[in-house]
Enzyme design. Structure first.
Site, PDB file in Angstrom:
ATOM      1  N   ASP A  55       9.276   6.003  13.155  1.00 49.68           N
ATOM      2  CA  ASP A  55       9.970   5.087  14.067  1.00 49.68           C
ATOM      3  C   ASP A  55      11.407   4.743  13.675  1.00 49.68           C
ATOM      4  O   ASP A  55      12.319   4.873  14.484  1.00 49.68           O
ATOM      5  CB  ASP A  55       9.137   3.806  14.280  1.00 49.68           C
ATOM      6  CG  ASP A  55       8.555   3.226  13.001  1.00 49.68           C
ATOM      7  OD1 ASP A  55       8.903   3.725  11.903  1.00 49.68           O
ATOM      8  OD2 ASP A  55       7.767   2.266  13.087  1.00 49.68           O
TER       9      ASP A  55
ATOM     10  N   ASP B 194       0.832  -1.205   0.000  1.00 51.76           N
ATOM     11  CA  ASP B 194       0.000   0.000   0.000  1.00 51.76           C
ATOM     12  C   ASP B 194       0.867   1.255   0.000  1.00 51.76           C
ATOM     13  O   ASP B 194       2.063   1.202   0.261  1.00 51.76           O
ATOM     14  CB  ASP B 194      -1.003   0.011   1.161  1.00 51.76           C
ATOM     15  CG  ASP B 194      -0.367  -0.365   2.471  1.00 51.76           C
ATOM     16  OD1 ASP B 194       0.754   0.103   2.724  1.00 51.76           O
ATOM     17  OD2 ASP B 194      -0.976  -1.137   3.239  1.00 51.76           O
TER      18      ASP B 194
ATOM     19  N   ASP C 231       1.261   5.259   1.232  1.00 51.26           N
ATOM     20  CA  ASP C 231       0.859   6.376   2.085  1.00 51.26           C
ATOM     21  C   ASP C 231       1.466   7.654   1.532  1.00 51.26           C
ATOM     22  O   ASP C 231       2.584   7.648   1.026  1.00 51.26           O
ATOM     23  CB  ASP C 231       1.354   6.163   3.518  1.00 51.26           C
ATOM     24  CG  ASP C 231       0.723   4.934   4.154  1.00 51.26           C
ATOM     25  OD1 ASP C 231      -0.427   4.604   3.782  1.00 51.26           O
ATOM     26  OD2 ASP C 231       1.367   4.299   5.000  1.00 51.26           O
TER      27      ASP C 231
HETATM   28  P1  ATP Z   1       4.060  -2.149   6.265  1.00 45.54           P
HETATM   29  O1  ATP Z   1       4.724  -2.466   4.969  1.00 45.54           O
HETATM   30  O2  ATP Z   1       4.040  -3.284   7.178  1.00 45.54           O
HETATM   31  O3  ATP Z   1       2.742  -1.453   6.119  1.00 45.54           O
HETATM   32  P2  ATP Z   1       4.896   0.420   7.162  1.00 45.54           P
HETATM   33  O4  ATP Z   1       6.250   0.975   7.477  1.00 45.54           O
HETATM   34  O5  ATP Z   1       4.166   1.062   6.039  1.00 45.54           O
HETATM   35  O6  ATP Z   1       5.073  -1.116   6.938  1.00 45.54           O
HETATM   36  P3  ATP Z   1       2.689   1.194   8.790  1.00 45.54           P
HETATM   37  O7  ATP Z   1       2.229   0.614  10.058  1.00 45.54           O
HETATM   38  O8  ATP Z   1       1.815   1.141   7.597  1.00 45.54           O
HETATM   39  O9  ATP Z   1       4.074   0.493   8.476  1.00 45.54           O
HETATM   40  O10 ATP Z   1       3.097   2.693   9.087  1.00 45.54           O
HETATM   41  C1  ATP Z   1       3.403   3.636   8.062  1.00 45.54           C
HETATM   42  C2  ATP Z   1       4.511   4.580   8.520  1.00 45.54           C
HETATM   43  O11 ATP Z   1       4.078   5.323   9.660  1.00 45.54           O
HETATM   44  C3  ATP Z   1       5.776   3.874   8.979  1.00 45.54           C
HETATM   45  O12 ATP Z   1       6.634   3.599   7.902  1.00 45.54           O
HETATM   46  C4  ATP Z   1       6.364   4.867   9.938  1.00 45.54           C
HETATM   47  O13 ATP Z   1       7.028   5.901   9.251  1.00 45.54           O
HETATM   48  C5  ATP Z   1       5.135   5.478  10.592  1.00 45.54           C
HETATM   49  N1  ATP Z   1       4.757   4.763  11.840  1.00 45.54           N
HETATM   50  C6  ATP Z   1       3.859   3.754  11.963  1.00 45.54           C
HETATM   51  N2  ATP Z   1       3.744   3.361  13.230  1.00 45.54           N
HETATM   52  C7  ATP Z   1       4.584   4.113  13.948  1.00 45.54           C
HETATM   53  C8  ATP Z   1       4.924   4.195  15.326  1.00 45.54           C
HETATM   54  N3  ATP Z   1       4.371   3.380  16.218  1.00 45.54           N
HETATM   55  N4  ATP Z   1       5.840   5.127  15.699  1.00 45.54           N
HETATM   56  C9  ATP Z   1       6.397   5.953  14.793  1.00 45.54           C
HETATM   57  N5  ATP Z   1       6.120   5.929  13.493  1.00 45.54           N
HETATM   58  C10 ATP Z   1       5.239   5.027  13.047  1.00 45.54           C
HETATM   59 MG    MG Z   2       2.103   0.643   5.471  1.00 48.48          MG
END
Ligand code: ATP
Ligand code: MG
Length: 469
Positions: free
Chosen positions: A149, A73, A75
């Site tokens: 994070d 996905d 963002d």
């Molecule tokens: P995935 O591929 O599993 O979706 P992702 O990195 O996109 O991995 P998400 O949970 O969708 O993970 O979160 C999107 C973004 O938001 C992360 O890449 C990070 O930058 C930020 N983020 C998400 N959760 C946190 C958190 N608990 N603390 C700080 N930043 C966060």
């Molecule tokens: Mg994500």
């Protein structure tokens, strides 16, 4: 200069406050394949930019693009407010009360648009353990980067000029395959202990090494997870279990000492040989399905993870004089109640789990009309796949699984023949330590691994755990 050197020596090269200016990389330097970028995500950044706003792809999508993986996905981060975003798109919905984000829809495709978040003030409300409770201000892009994070999750990609903006050394960390928290790890874990689980998930999923400074505090800080609302932990556990790398994630959780108290089942199950084999098969099966893009059912997986706890209690109730079926239901109640506190199992998932468990003794009854009735059960496939897992793990005799496989495939007279077949003693009771009998057919064990229909047919598929689809 000297300060920078000392920071580097101390492993503080991401010291947040100092990184207001990003390193900017062009397409030749970062090597992102533009074909991997969703056209809808580009439509969103383009519309925002044409309206005079900043807009970038951000987070996991940029990380995956840099690794050459097609993101699941996309963002978008922008300096436009949610209201301003909403006005630009025909199908856009503002979600959330505290920190609003915008869901922009293109058919089934969803692009999540978030306004840059501001720096965390020292006086934001926190719980007694230091977990930040509310922190919802808008801010500048560099402040937004600090709040993310990991260094590899804090990069921004502009599809218009194909540039990558890197505020915290994400690019070198991608190259060295290192997972590193932005800022001081203790502080960031305390602010939000869910990050402890995220470290593990990303390390296992990407095969990255956890930077020593990030890794060091994990074990001592692990109990902080207990103060996080159960629903959030559950969401993160679902992401972990349905990452396509669940087995690796759980092994890593264990290695980091994060499994205690988190999923109580992991404390016990992974330590008993029969339970471990069962859980391994179930997780392997789920990983395979996720990687093949097939739907997965949280109910089926949680039923598997908790099965050996059910079995133990089931036997205990029987030993205390309960009849077998009521004993199983009491055991299921106990296990589900114990898990609800920790995991906030949704009612739907708990219902699926109970159905799968309750069906198991019915596979023992292979006379008269019983097998025909069981075939018509709404969740037969799930129950049957679960039975095959039990066979494959050595918990019960392979013969019973084979019988049910034949029974399903047979025509009317064939079924009657099977019913007339002189059976061995009904399959070993759940959890018997008796070793599996010799396999009669080599192929029988492998069916359980594919586990095709059970998960797919289980109405739990498409539920919250199937978010990776
Ligand atoms: P995935 O591929 O599993 O979706 P992702 O990195 O996109 O991995 P998400 O949970 O969708 O993970 O979160 C999107 C973004 O938001 C992360 O890449 C990070 O930058 C930020 N983020 C998400 N959760 C946190 C958190 N608990 N603390 C700080 N930043 C966060
Ligand atoms: Mg994500």
């Amino acid at each position: 200069m000297i300060k920078k050197f000392i920071n580097r020596l101390l492993g503080r090269k991401n010291d947040a406050a100092r990184n207001n200016e990003p390193v900017v990389l062009g397409p030749k330097e970062h090597g992102i394949d533009p074909k991997l970028v969703s056209s809808n995500a580009i439509r969103v950044t383009q519309s925002l930019q044409e309206a005079g706003f900043k807009a970038f792809l951000v987070g996991g999508a940029v990380r995956d693009l840099l690794l050459g993986i097609k993101p699941k996905d996309f963002d978008v981060a922008t300096n436009a407010t949610p209201e301003q975003v909403k006005r630009l798109f025909r199908r856009a919905f503002i979600i959330g009360r505290r920190f609003q984000i915008v869901h922009v829809m293109f058919g089934q495709d969803l692009i999540e648009v978030t306004t840059f978040r501001g720096a965390t003030a020292d006086d934001v409300p926190k719980d007694a353990h230091g977990r930040v409770l509310r922190d919802n201000t808008f801010g500048d892009q560099h402040e937004d980067a600090v709040r993310r994070d990991f260094t590899i999750n804090a990069m921004y990609y502009n599809p218009a000029d194909q540039s990558v903006l890197d505020y915290h050394g994400g690019i070198p960390d991608i190259r060295s395959r290192t997972l590193r928290v932005i800022g001081v790890p203790e502080v960031r874990f305390r602010e939000d202990p869910v990050r402890l689980l995220r470290v593990v998930r990303f390390a296992a999923k990407l095969g990255f090494t956890i930077d020593p400074a990030t890794r060091e505090p994990i074990k001592v800080m692990a109990p902080l997870i207990n103060n996080v609302p159960a629903a959030r932990v559950f969401d993160e556990m679902l992401k972990l279990l349905f990452s396509g790398h669940a087995l690796a994630c759980l092994q890593q959780l264990r290695k980091e000492g994060l499994h205690h108290g988190l999923l109580p089942l992991l404390d016990v199950v992974l330590e008993q040989p029969l339970g471990e084999k069962f859980v391994r098969l179930a997780l392997g099966n789920t990983d395979e399905r996720v990687r093949q893009g097939k739907p997965v059912s949280p109910g089926f997986l949680f039923a598997s993870l908790l099965w050996h706890q059910v079995v133990e209690k089931w036997k205990a109730y029987e030993a205390a004089g309960e009849h077998s079926l009521p004993a199983l239901h009491l055991a299921a109640d106990d296990v589900l109640n114990a898990q609800t506190d920790k995991l906030a199992l949704q009612r739907k998932i708990a219902g699926d789990m109970r159905d799968i468990w309750a069906m198991q003794p019915r596979f023992d009854r292979r006379v008269g009309k019983s097998p025909y009735k069981l075939l018509e059960h709404l969740r037969f496939r799930a129950g049957y796949d679960f039975l095959l897992l039990r066979c494959a793990s050595g918990e019960i005799d392979e013969e019973i699984g084979e019988w049910w496989t034949e029974f399903q495939d047979a025509d009317g007279p064939g079924r009657e023949l099977l019913l007339a077949r002189k059976l061995k003693k009904p399959g070993e009771k759940a959890g018997d330590a008796a070793p599996a009998r010799k396999r009669r057919r080599k192929s029988s064990g492998t069916r359980a691994k594919t586990g095709e229909e059970g998960q797919a047919a289980n109405p739990g598929a498409g539920g919250p755990g199937a978010t990776n689809d």
